[in-house]
Motif scaffolding. Sequence first.
Motif, PDB file in Angstrom:
ATOM      1  N   LYS A   2      37.125  48.800  -1.910  1.00 57.46           N
ATOM      2  CA  LYS A   2      36.448  48.529  -0.638  1.00 57.46           C
ATOM      3  C   LYS A   2      37.216  47.489   0.178  1.00 57.46           C
ATOM      4  CE  LYS A   2      32.105  46.698   1.126  1.00 57.46           C
ATOM      5  NZ  LYS A   2      30.832  46.096   0.754  1.00 57.46           N
ATOM      6  N   SER A   3      37.706  46.443  -0.494  1.00 55.35           N
ATOM      7  CA  SER A   3      38.473  45.406   0.192  1.00 55.35           C
ATOM      8  C   SER A   3      39.780  45.967   0.744  1.00 55.35           C
ATOM      9  CB  SER A   3      38.761  44.246  -0.754  1.00 55.35           C
ATOM     10  OG  SER A   3      37.575  43.628  -1.161  1.00 55.35           O
ATOM     11  N   CYS A   4      40.425  46.846  -0.013  1.00 52.66           N
ATOM     12  CA  CYS A   4      41.660  47.475   0.468  1.00 52.66           C
ATOM     13  C   CYS A   4      41.397  48.335   1.691  1.00 52.66           C
ATOM     14  CB  CYS A   4      42.300  48.300  -0.641  1.00 52.66           C
ATOM     15  SG  CYS A   4      43.096  47.303  -1.901  1.00 52.66           S
ATOM     16  N   LEU A   5      40.327  49.089   1.665  1.00 50.97           N
ATOM     17  CA  LEU A   5      40.004  49.925   2.825  1.00 50.97           C
ATOM     18  C   LEU A   5      39.720  49.074   4.052  1.00 50.97           C
ATOM     19  CD1 LEU A   5      37.765  52.648   1.131  1.00 50.97           C
ATOM     20  CD2 LEU A   5      40.111  52.890   1.972  1.00 50.97           C
ATOM     21  N   ILE A   6      38.962  48.003   3.877  1.00 56.63           N
ATOM     22  CA  ILE A   6      38.670  47.112   5.005  1.00 56.63           C
ATOM     23  C   ILE A   6      39.953  46.455   5.501  1.00 56.63           C
ATOM     24  CG2 ILE A   6      37.507  44.966   5.645  1.00 56.63           C
ATOM     25  CD1 ILE A   6      35.228  45.801   3.753  1.00 56.63           C
ATOM     26  N   GLY A   7      40.819  46.019   4.587  1.00 56.60           N
ATOM     27  CA  GLY A   7      42.066  45.374   4.967  1.00 56.60           C
ATOM     28  C   GLY A   7      42.995  46.300   5.733  1.00 56.60           C
ATOM     29  N   PHE A   8      43.111  47.538   5.286  1.00 62.58           N
ATOM     30  CA  PHE A   8      43.995  48.475   5.988  1.00 62.58           C
ATOM     31  C   PHE A   8      43.396  48.941   7.309  1.00 62.58           C
ATOM     32  CE2 PHE A   8      46.350  48.455   2.081  1.00 62.58           C
ATOM     33  CZ  PHE A   8      47.652  48.683   2.499  1.00 62.58           C
ATOM     34  N   LEU A   9      42.083  48.991   7.390  1.00 61.58           N
ATOM     35  CA  LEU A   9      41.437  49.291   8.670  1.00 61.58           C
ATOM     36  C   LEU A   9      41.684  48.146   9.660  1.00 61.58           C
ATOM     37  CD1 LEU A   9      39.572  51.129  10.350  1.00 61.58           C
ATOM     38  CD2 LEU A   9      37.662  49.809   9.444  1.00 61.58           C
ATOM     39  N   ALA A  10      41.531  46.912   9.186  1.00 61.17           N
ATOM     40  CA  ALA A  10      41.801  45.755  10.045  1.00 61.17           C
ATOM     41  C   ALA A  10      43.269  45.737  10.469  1.00 61.17           C
ATOM     42  CB  ALA A  10      41.445  44.470   9.314  1.00 61.17           C
ATOM     43  N   SER A  11      44.160  46.129   9.566  1.00 56.72           N
ATOM     44  CA  SER A  11      45.576  46.190   9.900  1.00 56.72           C
ATOM     45  C   SER A  11      45.848  47.246  10.968  1.00 56.72           C
ATOM     46  CB  SER A  11      46.395  46.501   8.652  1.00 56.72           C
ATOM     47  OG  SER A  11      47.760  46.643   8.971  1.00 56.72           O
ATOM     48  N   ALA A  12      45.179  48.380  10.888  1.00 55.06           N
ATOM     49  CA  ALA A  12      45.352  49.426  11.902  1.00 55.06           C
ATOM     50  C   ALA A  12      44.907  48.928  13.270  1.00 55.06           C
ATOM     51  CB  ALA A  12      44.579  50.680  11.504  1.00 55.06           C
ATOM     52  N   VAL A  13      43.777  48.207  13.293  1.00 52.02           N
ATOM     53  CA  VAL A  13      43.298  47.647  14.564  1.00 52.02           C
ATOM     54  C   VAL A  13      44.298  46.613  15.080  1.00 52.02           C
ATOM     55  CG1 VAL A  13      41.477  46.234  15.607  1.00 52.02           C
ATOM     56  CG2 VAL A  13      40.873  48.107  14.063  1.00 52.02           C
ATOM     57  N   PHE A  14      44.795  45.764  14.181  1.00 48.21           N
ATOM     58  CA  PHE A  14      45.751  44.723  14.561  1.00 48.21           C
ATOM     59  C   PHE A  14      47.033  45.328  15.131  1.00 48.21           C
ATOM     60  CE2 PHE A  14      49.224  41.817  13.208  1.00 48.21           C
ATOM     61  CZ  PHE A  14      48.892  40.736  14.000  1.00 48.21           C
ATOM     62  N   VAL A  15      47.579  46.326  14.459  1.00 49.35           N
ATOM     63  CA  VAL A  15      48.813  46.962  14.931  1.00 49.35           C
ATOM     64  C   VAL A  15      48.553  47.679  16.254  1.00 49.35           C
ATOM     65  CG1 VAL A  15      50.527  48.737  14.406  1.00 49.35           C
ATOM     66  CG2 VAL A  15      49.809  47.146  12.638  1.00 49.35           C
ATOM     67  N   GLY A  16      47.377  48.306  16.374  1.00 45.83           N
ATOM     68  CA  GLY A  16      47.032  48.942  17.647  1.00 45.83           C
ATOM     69  C   GLY A  16      46.982  47.942  18.795  1.00 45.83           C
ATOM     70  N   LEU A  17      46.435  46.765  18.522  1.00 42.14           N
ATOM     71  CA  LEU A  17      46.384  45.725  19.549  1.00 42.14           C
ATOM     72  C   LEU A  17      47.776  45.181  19.861  1.00 42.14           C
ATOM     73  CD1 LEU A  17      43.178  43.781  18.427  1.00 42.14           C
ATOM     74  CD2 LEU A  17      43.445  45.203  20.462  1.00 42.14           C
ATOM     75  N   LEU A  18      48.609  45.031  18.822  1.00 42.79           N
ATOM     76  CA  LEU A  18      49.980  44.573  19.064  1.00 42.79           C
ATOM     77  C   LEU A  18      50.734  45.530  19.984  1.00 42.79           C
ATOM     78  CD1 LEU A  18      51.324  43.388  15.576  1.00 42.79           C
ATOM     79  CD2 LEU A  18      50.894  41.978  17.572  1.00 42.79           C
TER      80      LEU A  18
END
Length: 115
Positions: free
Chosen positions: A19-35
Motif C-alpha cells: 500500500k505504501s509503495c502504491l501511494i509513493g508511486f502515485l505521489a511520484s506520478a503527480v510530482f513528475v506531472g507537476l514538474l
Amino acid sequence: MSAQKHPNQMPELIKLYIKSCLIGFLASAVFVGLLIGFDVKGLRGLIMGSDIGIVAVMMIWIFNGIVFAGVQFAFAIMSMADDDDDEPRGGRPVKVFLAEPIPVRVDRPAQRRQG
C-alpha cells in the motif's frame, strides 16, 4: 479449534508495504506531472526535444517513486508507535553540572604607531 491463517493470506506488514509503495508511486506520478507541467528549469523542453525523453520521464518517476514510497512506509510504521513511550520509565537521576561563567580580564598589547 484454533484460528489458523490461510496459507495464501498475506501478512499485514506486507500489505502495508505494498500500500505504501502504491501511494509513493502515485505521489511520484503527480510530482513528475507537476514538474513537467510547470516546466521547472526547462525540463519539459529538454524532454520534448530529446528522442529518449520518455526514458528520462520514466527514470524520474521511478527514482522519485522509490524515495516517496520509502518515506510513506516509514511514516506509516512510525505512526504505529504507542503514545505511552513518552513517559519516563524510572532509572537513576543524573546530576547536571551547570557551569557559571567567570569574567576574565584580557589586556590587549599596545600597538606601535607608525610614522
